[in-house]
Design a protein around this motif. Structure first.
Motif, PDB file in Angstrom:
ATOM      1  N   ILE A 181     -29.778 -20.130 -29.800  1.00 51.98           N
ATOM      2  CA  ILE A 181     -29.703 -18.678 -29.615  1.00 51.98           C
ATOM      3  C   ILE A 181     -29.676 -17.971 -30.967  1.00 51.98           C
ATOM      4  N   VAL A 182     -28.904 -18.497 -31.923  1.00 53.26           N
ATOM      5  CA  VAL A 182     -28.811 -17.878 -33.254  1.00 53.26           C
ATOM      6  C   VAL A 182     -30.162 -17.907 -33.958  1.00 53.26           C
ATOM      7  N   ILE A 183     -30.879 -19.022 -33.873  1.00 53.07           N
ATOM      8  CA  ILE A 183     -32.201 -19.099 -34.507  1.00 53.07           C
ATOM      9  C   ILE A 183     -33.140 -18.053 -33.917  1.00 53.07           C
ATOM     10  N   ASN A 184     -33.122 -17.890 -32.602  1.00 47.69           N
ATOM     11  CA  ASN A 184     -33.993 -16.892 -31.969  1.00 47.69           C
ATOM     12  C   ASN A 184     -33.586 -15.470 -32.335  1.00 47.69           C
ATOM     13  N   ALA A 222     -26.888 -17.275 -41.780  1.00 44.75           N
ATOM     14  CA  ALA A 222     -26.879 -17.899 -40.444  1.00 44.75           C
ATOM     15  C   ALA A 222     -28.171 -18.657 -40.194  1.00 44.75           C
ATOM     16  N   TYR A 223     -29.285 -18.111 -40.674  1.00 44.76           N
ATOM     17  CA  TYR A 223     -30.579 -18.768 -40.499  1.00 44.76           C
ATOM     18  C   TYR A 223     -30.645 -20.075 -41.280  1.00 44.76           C
ATOM     19  N   VAL A 224     -30.089 -20.090 -42.482  1.00 43.51           N
ATOM     20  CA  VAL A 224     -30.076 -21.306 -43.294  1.00 43.51           C
ATOM     21  C   VAL A 224     -29.205 -22.380 -42.640  1.00 43.51           C
ATOM     22  N   ILE A 225     -28.038 -21.982 -42.150  1.00 49.24           N
ATOM     23  CA  ILE A 225     -27.151 -22.951 -41.492  1.00 49.24           C
ATOM     24  C   ILE A 225     -27.803 -23.511 -40.231  1.00 49.24           C
ATOM     25  N   GLY A 244     -22.563 -26.124 -28.778  1.00 47.30           N
ATOM     26  CA  GLY A 244     -22.937 -25.761 -30.146  1.00 47.30           C
ATOM     27  C   GLY A 244     -24.436 -25.754 -30.338  1.00 47.30           C
ATOM     28  N   LEU A 245     -25.121 -26.699 -29.706  1.00 44.89           N
ATOM     29  CA  LEU A 245     -26.577 -26.750 -29.792  1.00 44.89           C
ATOM     30  C   LEU A 245     -27.203 -25.528 -29.132  1.00 44.89           C
TER      31      LEU A 245
END
Length: 74
Positions: free
Chosen positions: A48-51, A16-19, A42-43
């Motif tokens: 949120i996913v990066i954090n 998920a971090y790579v994507i 989506g942005l």
């Protein structure tokens, strides 16, 4: 079982971090195209996913757990 879930969850977090990282890098190349494809929602989800990935990598040994999966220790 718990160790296996922890290890494979670490691999999922890294993926998920790579994507998310590739989407963030794409924003520098052509931000309008990325926003057109994933939209504003989506942005926001990507941010949120990066954090979440950053917090999880601080709380758990993500790279160490993923290394166990690839070495076959789990």
């Amino acid at each position: 079982m718990r160790e296996r879930v922890k290890a494979y969850g670490s691999v999922l977090v890294l993926v998920a971090y790579v994507i998310s990282g590739s989407i963030a890098a794409g924003m520098f190349i052509n931000g309008a195209w990325i926003l057109d494809k994933i939209g504003l929602v989506g942005l926001i989800i990507e941010i949120i996913v990066i954090n979440i990935c950053a917090v999880l990598s601080l709380l758990y040994d993500i790279s160490g757990n993923a290394k166990k999966v690839f070495e076959g220790q789990v």
